[in-house]
Design an enzyme around this catalytic site. Structure first.
Site, PDB file in Angstrom:
ATOM      1  N   CYS A  46       0.836  -1.200   0.000  1.00 48.70           N
ATOM      2  CA  CYS A  46       0.000   0.000   0.000  1.00 48.70           C
ATOM      3  C   CYS A  46       0.879   1.262   0.000  1.00 48.70           C
ATOM      4  CB  CYS A  46      -0.981  -0.039   1.159  1.00 48.70           C
ATOM      5  SG  CYS A  46      -2.357   1.140   0.984  1.00 48.70           S
ATOM      6  N   HIS A 105      -3.407  -5.652   1.327  1.00 50.16           N
ATOM      7  CA  HIS A 105      -2.653  -5.822   2.563  1.00 50.16           C
ATOM      8  C   HIS A 105      -2.547  -7.292   2.974  1.00 50.16           C
ATOM      9  CE1 HIS A 105      -2.250  -1.605   4.094  1.00 50.16           C
ATOM     10  NE2 HIS A 105      -3.203  -1.412   3.198  1.00 50.16           N
ATOM     11  N   GLU A 149      -0.645  -8.597   5.137  1.00 53.56           N
ATOM     12  CA  GLU A 149      -0.430  -8.735   6.582  1.00 53.56           C
ATOM     13  C   GLU A 149      -1.742  -8.781   7.348  1.00 53.56           C
ATOM     14  OE1 GLU A 149      -0.667  -4.247   6.095  1.00 53.56           O
ATOM     15  OE2 GLU A 149      -0.259  -6.030   4.883  1.00 53.56           O
TER      16      GLU A 149
END
Length: 234
Positions: free
Chosen positions: A96, A205, A207
């Site tokens: 991002c 994302h 994560e």
């Protein structure tokens, strides 16, 4: 996987950078631990990479996105070292805002502009894995569909048509949006790589998709597991 490993499963050490305005550094470090490596905190004002084997440039709003997203972070002391190390083969993942920073730094081509609909987009997003030979994608199957959250305001990938054609021809589009395109990115591009596959940037994302308990899937864990093989074999 619903439990964190108490000790790293490998000797790999993966740096996670924190800038003023970074939001997802703790999540990225958690993903590194889930994958079995040791996360190493890197500070924006410190040029020392502390001997890490790879670097994650996480998401957020570095330096408040002043001027434009990633424009100031690109000049941080830590990024001077990351740029030099990346050009020497260090695996780097930009997520991002991290993707925006890598583009600003010239490590990846193109730019990330305001979303086509001029709205912040936050949703679970299906992606197709287009390239599995990068340092960050070897754990995936070619053509696999993964579900990873996307949350951005300036996520519309754009570049000169010749650059986009080059990325496509060289197989450097790593992830592509499927279903609907959340931000108007050219060719539905969600992530790209450097020519050697050591540097990857993506807007979604991973994560936030490492455990079904806290995300839509554990699909994002594949990026962090992939790089372990890359650094162990290096």
């Amino acid at each position: 996987m619903s439990e964190l490993a108490s000790e790293p499963l490998t000797s790999a050490r993966i740096g996670v950078i924190t800038f003023p305005g970074t939001l997802d550094d703790a999540d990225a470090a958690r993903a590194v631990r889930y994958a079995g490596a040791e996360p190493v905190a890197l500070w924006h004002g410190d040029a020392d990479l502390r001997g890490v084997d790879a670097v994650v440039v996480p998401g957020g709003f570095s330096y408040g996105d002043y001027l434009r997203a990633g424009a100031i972070a690109r000049f941080a002391p830590v990024m001077t070292s990351v740029i030099e190390a990346a050009r020497g083969g260090l695996p780097v993942l930009g997520i991002c805002n991290g993707f925006q920073i890598l583009c600003e730094a010239g490590l990846l081509p193109g730019a990330l502009l305001r979303n086509g609909g001029l709205h912040f987009v936050c949703r679970d997003q299906p992606l197709r894995v287009e390239r599995t030979s990068t340092a960050w994608t070897t754990a995936f199957a070619d053509g696999a569909t993964v579900v990873i959250p996307v949350k951005n305001m300036d996520g519309r990938f754009t570049a000169a048509r010749s650059t986009v054609d080059e990325l496509e021809a060289e197989g450097r589009v790593v992830f592509r949006y499927t279903g609907s395109n959340p931000n108007g990115s050219l060719n539905d591009i969600a992530g790209i790589s450097s020519a050697d596959g050591r540097i990857v940037g993506l807007m979604p994302h991973p994560e936030h998709a490492i455990d079904p308990l806290t995300g839509p899937s554990a699909d994002g864990l594949g990026l962090f597991r992939s790089v372990l093989g890359a650094v162990v074999s290096a």
